[in-house]
Design a protein around this motif. Structure first.
Motif, PDB file in Angstrom:
ATOM      1  N   SER A   1      49.958  -2.934 -44.224  1.00 41.09           N
ATOM      2  CA  SER A   1      49.655  -1.598 -43.715  1.00 41.09           C
ATOM      3  C   SER A   1      48.553  -1.668 -42.668  1.00 41.09           C
ATOM      4  CB  SER A   1      49.201  -0.692 -44.862  1.00 41.09           C
ATOM      5  OG  SER A   1      47.960  -1.144 -45.377  1.00 41.09           O
TER       6      SER A   1
ATOM      7  N   ASP B   1      45.834  -0.124 -42.875  1.00 37.30           N
ATOM      8  CA  ASP B   1      44.575  -0.221 -43.619  1.00 37.30           C
ATOM      9  C   ASP B   1      44.165  -1.674 -43.822  1.00 37.30           C
ATOM     10  OD1 ASP B   1      44.394   2.505 -43.812  1.00 37.30           O
ATOM     11  OD2 ASP B   1      45.232   2.618 -45.831  1.00 37.30           O
TER      12      ASP B   1
ATOM     13  N   GLU C   1      42.816  -2.889 -40.430  1.00 33.71           N
ATOM     14  CA  GLU C   1      41.584  -2.153 -40.151  1.00 33.71           C
ATOM     15  C   GLU C   1      40.435  -2.665 -41.022  1.00 33.71           C
ATOM     16  OE1 GLU C   1      40.992   2.253 -41.169  1.00 33.71           O
ATOM     17  OE2 GLU C   1      41.657   2.317 -39.078  1.00 33.71           O
ATOM     18  N   GLY C   2      40.721  -2.882 -42.302  1.00 35.70           N
ATOM     19  CA  GLY C   2      39.684  -3.348 -43.222  1.00 35.70           C
ATOM     20  C   GLY C   2      39.133  -4.706 -42.844  1.00 35.70           C
TER      21      GLY C   2
END
Length: 226
Positions: A197, A199, A202-203
């Motif tokens: 994903s 996320d 991004e993380g």
């Protein structure tokens, strides 16, 4: 308990370099919104046969299942990948027997830039200190592209999102897998990148400020004491 393996025994000068680089990034870019314009990437050998030794629960007198070591010259291919907070920008597999040179790396950067054309006004670029990455021709190429290259201290995979985040997850994903040919491997790599994903990507990148602070706190304290 065994101590953890580390990639290199850092000298006081190299520790200072790590602290200085992290301090520069922490103080000169207070607003971390620029991390959303960060592009990063690296190379990794991917094996056709992946053996992983795992801990096993055994009763008294039981013998654990043996795990064969990887061949000394295992069949493998070189994966190159670039990504940002939104996901994978570009990835490619090098021809068999081919490794990354400065000329090839410049060609790869051109292909990455082509995919980014018109999508971002300003690009911050983070890569490690491998020879092709710091060659004169590479520095000239990055200058021509107008990318802002971030400082990265030597022997610091803990400050490279591709190492500590993307490739770690990829290694876990490939564990115990076997591939018959390059097409099978490419298909599985495509599945891996696609199933992650936004996320996840991004993380990996937005965790950088925390890691810079950890280096300043730990290595900085060591340098002061020395």
């Amino acid at each position: 308990k065994y101590g953890v393996w580390i990639p290199h025994d850092l000298s006081p000068h190299q520790l200072q370099h790590r602290v200085d680089a992290c301090m520069e990034l922490m103080t000169s870019h207070r607003n971390y919104q620029w991390l959303r314009n960060l592009i990063t990437g690296d190379e990794k050998w991917v094996l056709y046969v992946n053996h992983t030794r795992k801990r096993q629960w055994l009763g008294a007198g039981e013998t654990g299942v043996a795990t064969p070591k990887n061949d000394l010259h295992s069949k493998k291919i070189m994966l190159s990948v670039w990504w940002d907070v939104k996901g994978i920008i570009h990835w490619e597999i090098l021809p068999a027997g081919c490794t990354v040179t400065a000329d090839l790396y410049c060609q790869q950067l051109y292909r990455v830039a082509a995919k980014l054309h018109g999508k971002q006004d300003r690009i911050y670029f983070l890569h490690d200190n491998a020879r092709p990455h710091i060659a004169k021709s590479t520095r000239e190429k990055l200058l021509k592209l107008g990318w802002i290259t971030l400082p990265h201290p030597p022997y610091s995979p803990d400050l490279a999102p591709t190492d500590y985040h993307l490739f770690r997850s990829l290694s876990n994903y490939l564990g115990e897998k076997k591939f018959n040919d390059e097409n099978d491997l490419k298909t599985d790599l495509t599945n891996f990148f696609d199933q992650k994903s936004q996320d996840f990507y991004e993380g990996g990148i937005l965790s950088l400020p925390e890691r810079w602070q950890q280096v300043i706190d730990s290595n900085g304290a060591y340098i002061v004491e020395s």
